[in-house]
Design a protein around this motif. Structure first.
Motif, PDB file in Angstrom:
ATOM      1  N   ALA A  25     -10.483   4.694  -6.418  1.00  0.00           N
ATOM      2  CA  ALA A  25     -11.020   4.150  -5.165  1.00  0.00           C
ATOM      3  C   ALA A  25     -11.040   5.199  -4.053  1.00  0.00           C
ATOM      4  O   ALA A  25     -11.832   5.097  -3.129  1.00  0.00           O
ATOM      5  CB  ALA A  25     -10.200   2.943  -4.703  1.00  0.00           C
ATOM      6  N   GLN A  26     -10.186   6.215  -4.155  1.00  0.00           N
ATOM      7  CA  GLN A  26     -10.126   7.271  -3.121  1.00  0.00           C
ATOM      8  C   GLN A  26     -10.045   6.702  -1.725  1.00  0.00           C
ATOM      9  O   GLN A  26     -10.787   7.101  -0.836  1.00  0.00           O
ATOM     10  CB  GLN A  26     -11.336   8.196  -3.230  1.00  0.00           C
ATOM     11  N   ASP A  27      -9.158   5.739  -1.526  1.00  0.00           N
ATOM     12  CA  ASP A  27      -8.958   5.181  -0.194  1.00  0.00           C
ATOM     13  C   ASP A  27      -7.805   5.922   0.472  1.00  0.00           C
ATOM     14  O   ASP A  27      -7.270   6.870  -0.080  1.00  0.00           O
ATOM     15  CB  ASP A  27      -8.712   3.673  -0.301  1.00  0.00           C
ATOM     16  N   ASP A  28      -7.420   5.499   1.683  1.00  0.00           N
ATOM     17  CA  ASP A  28      -6.290   6.144   2.354  1.00  0.00           C
ATOM     18  C   ASP A  28      -5.014   5.964   1.541  1.00  0.00           C
ATOM     19  O   ASP A  28      -4.143   6.830   1.526  1.00  0.00           O
ATOM     20  CB  ASP A  28      -6.079   5.543   3.750  1.00  0.00           C
ATOM     21  N   CYS A  29      -4.880   4.808   0.909  1.00  0.00           N
ATOM     22  CA  CYS A  29      -3.702   4.471   0.116  1.00  0.00           C
ATOM     23  C   CYS A  29      -4.142   3.729  -1.142  1.00  0.00           C
ATOM     24  O   CYS A  29      -5.241   3.202  -1.212  1.00  0.00           O
ATOM     25  CB  CYS A  29      -2.791   3.520   0.906  1.00  0.00           C
ATOM     26  N   ALA A  30      -3.248   3.670  -2.113  1.00  0.00           N
ATOM     27  CA  ALA A  30      -3.416   2.739  -3.221  1.00  0.00           C
ATOM     28  C   ALA A  30      -2.937   1.371  -2.749  1.00  0.00           C
ATOM     29  O   ALA A  30      -2.084   1.277  -1.873  1.00  0.00           O
ATOM     30  CB  ALA A  30      -2.604   3.198  -4.418  1.00  0.00           C
ATOM     31  N   VAL A  31      -3.484   0.318  -3.331  1.00  0.00           N
ATOM     32  CA  VAL A  31      -3.110  -1.044  -2.925  1.00  0.00           C
ATOM     33  C   VAL A  31      -2.727  -1.868  -4.143  1.00  0.00           C
ATOM     34  O   VAL A  31      -3.470  -1.899  -5.131  1.00  0.00           O
ATOM     35  CB  VAL A  31      -4.278  -1.773  -2.224  1.00  0.00           C
ATOM     36  N   PHE A  32      -1.578  -2.519  -4.066  1.00  0.00           N
ATOM     37  CA  PHE A  32      -1.160  -3.477  -5.082  1.00  0.00           C
ATOM     38  C   PHE A  32      -1.052  -4.868  -4.476  1.00  0.00           C
ATOM     39  O   PHE A  32      -0.573  -5.001  -3.343  1.00  0.00           O
ATOM     40  CB  PHE A  32       0.239  -3.128  -5.626  1.00  0.00           C
ATOM     41  N   SER A  61      -5.886  -6.057   3.208  1.00  0.00           N
ATOM     42  CA  SER A  61      -5.938  -4.593   3.214  1.00  0.00           C
ATOM     43  C   SER A  61      -7.313  -4.126   3.650  1.00  0.00           C
ATOM     44  O   SER A  61      -8.319  -4.678   3.232  1.00  0.00           O
ATOM     45  CB  SER A  61      -5.672  -4.035   1.812  1.00  0.00           C
ATOM     46  N   LEU A  62      -7.350  -3.079   4.478  1.00  0.00           N
ATOM     47  CA  LEU A  62      -8.620  -2.546   4.959  1.00  0.00           C
ATOM     48  C   LEU A  62      -9.076  -1.419   4.037  1.00  0.00           C
ATOM     49  O   LEU A  62      -8.539  -0.310   4.107  1.00  0.00           O
ATOM     50  CB  LEU A  62      -8.451  -2.022   6.384  1.00  0.00           C
ATOM     51  N   LEU A  63     -10.043  -1.691   3.197  1.00  0.00           N
ATOM     52  CA  LEU A  63     -10.565  -0.672   2.286  1.00  0.00           C
ATOM     53  C   LEU A  63     -11.780   0.006   2.911  1.00  0.00           C
ATOM     54  O   LEU A  63     -12.255  -0.392   3.971  1.00  0.00           O
ATOM     55  CB  LEU A  63     -10.919  -1.309   0.938  1.00  0.00           C
ATOM     56  N   ARG A  64     -12.268   1.037   2.227  1.00  0.00           N
ATOM     57  CA  ARG A  64     -13.409   1.777   2.776  1.00  0.00           C
ATOM     58  C   ARG A  64     -14.753   1.181   2.361  1.00  0.00           C
ATOM     59  O   ARG A  64     -15.777   1.529   2.917  1.00  0.00           O
ATOM     60  CB  ARG A  64     -13.359   3.231   2.286  1.00  0.00           C
ATOM     61  N   GLY A  65     -14.707   0.324   1.357  1.00  0.00           N
ATOM     62  CA  GLY A  65     -15.950  -0.006   0.668  1.00  0.00           C
ATOM     63  C   GLY A  65     -16.655  -1.282   1.074  1.00  0.00           C
ATOM     64  O   GLY A  65     -17.532  -1.740   0.351  1.00  0.00           O
ATOM     65  N   VAL A 125       0.852  -1.192   0.000  1.00  0.00           N
ATOM     66  CA  VAL A 125       0.000   0.000   0.000  1.00  0.00           C
ATOM     67  C   VAL A 125       0.883   1.235   0.000  1.00  0.00           C
ATOM     68  O   VAL A 125       1.981   1.226   0.553  1.00  0.00           O
ATOM     69  CB  VAL A 125      -0.949   0.031   1.224  1.00  0.00           C
ATOM     70  N   ALA A 145      -6.601  -1.147  -5.645  1.00  0.00           N
ATOM     71  CA  ALA A 145      -7.306   0.102  -5.330  1.00  0.00           C
ATOM     72  C   ALA A 145      -6.459   1.256  -5.827  1.00  0.00           C
ATOM     73  O   ALA A 145      -5.366   1.488  -5.317  1.00  0.00           O
ATOM     74  CB  ALA A 145      -7.556   0.220  -3.828  1.00  0.00           C
ATOM     75  N   ALA A 192      -4.199   2.881   8.568  1.00  0.00           N
ATOM     76  CA  ALA A 192      -5.616   2.781   8.214  1.00  0.00           C
ATOM     77  C   ALA A 192      -5.885   1.681   7.195  1.00  0.00           C
ATOM     78  O   ALA A 192      -7.015   1.233   7.030  1.00  0.00           O
ATOM     79  CB  ALA A 192      -6.122   4.119   7.683  1.00  0.00           C
ATOM     80  N   MET A 193      -4.851   1.244   6.484  1.00  0.00           N
ATOM     81  CA  MET A 193      -4.996   0.129   5.539  1.00  0.00           C
ATOM     82  C   MET A 193      -4.736  -1.209   6.230  1.00  0.00           C
ATOM     83  O   MET A 193      -4.803  -2.260   5.605  1.00  0.00           O
ATOM     84  CB  MET A 193      -4.005   0.271   4.379  1.00  0.00           C
ATOM     85  N   MET A 230       6.829   4.430  -7.888  1.00  0.00           N
ATOM     86  CA  MET A 230       7.190   3.090  -7.432  1.00  0.00           C
ATOM     87  C   MET A 230       7.329   2.199  -8.653  1.00  0.00           C
ATOM     88  O   MET A 230       6.609   2.364  -9.638  1.00  0.00           O
ATOM     89  CB  MET A 230       6.079   2.591  -6.506  1.00  0.00           C
ATOM     90  N   CYS A 234     -12.559   0.464   6.786  1.00  0.00           N
ATOM     91  CA  CYS A 234     -11.752   1.227   7.747  1.00  0.00           C
ATOM     92  C   CYS A 234     -11.134   2.446   7.078  1.00  0.00           C
ATOM     93  O   CYS A 234     -10.806   2.414   5.886  1.00  0.00           O
ATOM     94  CB  CYS A 234     -10.626   0.346   8.304  1.00  0.00           C
ATOM     95  N   GLN A 235     -10.972   3.529   7.819  1.00  0.00           N
ATOM     96  CA  GLN A 235     -10.121   4.635   7.398  1.00  0.00           C
ATOM     97  C   GLN A 235      -9.701   5.419   8.626  1.00  0.00           C
ATOM     98  O   GLN A 235     -10.238   5.208   9.707  1.00  0.00           O
ATOM     99  CB  GLN A 235     -10.814   5.511   6.367  1.00  0.00           C
ATOM    100  N   ASP A 236      -8.747   6.306   8.462  1.00  0.00           N
ATOM    101  CA  ASP A 236      -8.358   7.102   9.628  1.00  0.00           C
ATOM    102  C   ASP A 236      -9.225   8.358   9.703  1.00  0.00           C
ATOM    103  O   ASP A 236      -9.982   8.674   8.780  1.00  0.00           O
ATOM    104  CB  ASP A 236      -6.850   7.416   9.647  1.00  0.00           C
TER     105      ASP A 236
END
Lengths: 354, 354
Positions: free
Chosen positions: B46-53, A167-171, A62, B42, A100-101, B159, A239-241
């Motif tokens: 996705a507009q999450d806290d982070c991108a995820v690979f 990974s903890l996503l928001r969705g 992440v 993501a 938060a992830m 990255m 989850c998110q911060d």
């Protein structure tokens, strides 16, 4: 400590300050619960084009970025935060996104730009703040960019690793899920409110209460341990911060998950200091708890039946969380007041024009 | 295209501009030659806290950050570069660090801060520049940070992934290795020199020559294909990009590898436009080629006996490189002039106080 010049140029700073401070990073390893590892092959001490990690197995990586508003950082302008403090804050703000992830942070990249006149000692202090914040959550500042600008500019990126599928996503919140938060919010906003109104000389609050307020900005903490409990439990659905405020966090889980939330006002964790500031500054407490405040708590959802399991995981780790409501089919985000009336969630969320 | 407001707030920009522009990133895959993959779970949409690979096997992950000097970006101030151009440049400058490691870029994180008055159309143009630069080298802008500041501030992180053991570091050159570069340098510096001296109205050079000069800034290119040829060949002993100038690049390979270099002046690739600007502005050509100039070429070393193999790999890919000298036991970095005399390498390297 090495001899400092008044204001060395960048190659000299890299050689004399950055490189020695980060000596020995190579070989550092971060390991996930399933045994997958990330090993640092070239860190800040290597001064290469990039940092390099070897990752040895299936995992999720992440990464995110956050900029810190230097001179717009009001408490820095007012003299409450030092150069060390803003370096520390920059790192923690970025590491909070990793927490938060549900990930283990493995790297922070810091961008530090400054007026040419910035003394070496001040530059060093910023980097030390970044380094110490990284240490606090067991990660490393592996590189970035330094150089001149009209004023101090701080930005960073952070990277973390997490077990596959964790990974903890928001969705992922579903109607009926419990809405939870790791701790009280509104403290950072209370500090801004308090110090924006009162001089440090006017002593409306005792010194130790002022210290407590300002520490939300001086020593914020990315909740990596809590995030890891959430992700490795396997039962958390979103989850998110709360770095944009609790209300913004809840709204964003709602939008990403296509659900609504009913928040119970009486269940909200409240820090005493927030109550004190709300009273002193004539502000509604729940608005202060819900509004734009960078507290770096984690707000998340979990199915009702999984709450006991998650509570046990947190208790075993010496941690806690608070159930503050539940997800609903209806897409509204509402507050049930202590007196039973239901209304829209109060508080001004992040940066919506006011 | 959606309806733009004059200057939307950040949540609105994220929802109306960023998110639609990056729709459908999820599921994008980058694959290495040995079959190891990174899949985006993501992204910016996705507009999450982070991108995820998700990364599925042993590989090396590289990451770096570069800030772009907004208003100090002289050619932007002078009106030669648009908002689109500086977005494009920001992305390519960061992707060049990934190319220099021999990696495939998998992600760019962009930090875009701006005065509150910046119109939505201008904001969109910056993001479009970033997006298009990413597309040009087959990667994605997966997130970052947006928000207000006193002026435009651009920073980014990138990255990349590379096969195990194949990252191109700076520290592996051995005495006797050939020193090579992927193409002519000094073009970016020539543009700064030319446009800093002459008004666009004064037409010292024909329009198409001015266009060629400015294109070094408008459409720089991260040499990802060349970097991949270098890393997958397995024979390159050290490498970095020339973003701080050719001299700085050579010096840094020397320091990291504990070698020196003898550079043959007569072997240096020279772009005609650099000669033209050197003559027009009364500047020594080799200094212009060697000095601080962000050309994003790759400078690298390879053992003498491996040169034919590497040349074949490049030729098969329709690419080229130039042998410009060799590594020495002695730690000096020197230039052998066309007339046989030997002297210190000319040119002012990156940001050493002048």
């Amino acid at each position: 400590m090495q001899n400092f010049g008044p204001a060395s140029d960048e190659p000299t700073r890299l050689a004399n300050i950055v490189s020695p401070m980060f000596l020995g990073q190579t070989g550092w390893v971060q390991e996930l619960q399933d045994g997958a590892k990330a090993e640092l092959l070239a860190g800040a001490d290597a001064q290469d084009d990039c940092a390099v990690f070897r990752v040895d197995g299936p995992m999720e990586v992440v990464l995110g970025s956050d900029y810190v508003r230097g001179p717009k950082f009001r408490l820095y302008e007012l003299g409450y935060l030092s150069n060390y403090d803003i370096g520390y804050y920059l790192a923690m703000a970025n590491l909070s996104d990793i927490a938060a992830m549900g990930a283990l942070p493995i790297a922070l990249l810091s961008v530090i730009r400054y007026p040419k006149s910035l003394p070496d000692t001040d530059f060093t202090t910023v980097i030390e703040g970044i380094r110490d914040a990284c240490r606090e959550v067991n990660t490393l500042n592996v590189g970035g960019d330094i150089g001149s600008a009209e004023r101090i500019i701080l930005s960073a990126s952070a990277m973390g690793i997490v077990e596959q599928g964790r990974s903890l996503l928001r969705g992922g919140a579903r109607p009926g899920d419990r809405l939870c938060v790791t701790g009280p919010t509104g403290i950072a906003a209370s500090a801004q409110r308090y110090f924006g109104i009162f001089d440090s000389g006017s002593t409306k609050l005792p010194d130790e209460r002022e210290e407590l307020l300002i520490s939300a900005w001086r020593r914020p903490r990315a909740l990596v341990r809590q995030g890891r409990c959430l992700s490795t439990s396997g039962v958390v659905t979103s989850c998110q911060d709360t770095s944009d405020g609790l209300k913004a966090g809840i709204q964003s889980l709602a939008v990403a998950s296509s659900v609504g939330f009913m928040v119970d006002e009486s269940a909200l964790p409240i820090a005493d200091i927030v109550t004190e500031v709300a009273v002193l500054t004539d502000c509604e407490i729940t608005s202060l708890i819900m509004g734009d405040s960078v507290d770096f708590q984690l707000v998340f959802t979990v199915a009702e039946e999984d709450v006991p399991q998650l509570s046990k995981i947190f208790a075993d780790a010496g941690l806690q969380f608070f159930s503050i409501g539940h997800a609903t089919e209806a897409h509204e985000v509402s507050l049930r007041r202590a007196d039973g009336t239901v209304e829209a969630l109060p508080g001004t969320p992040w940066r919506h024009a006011t």
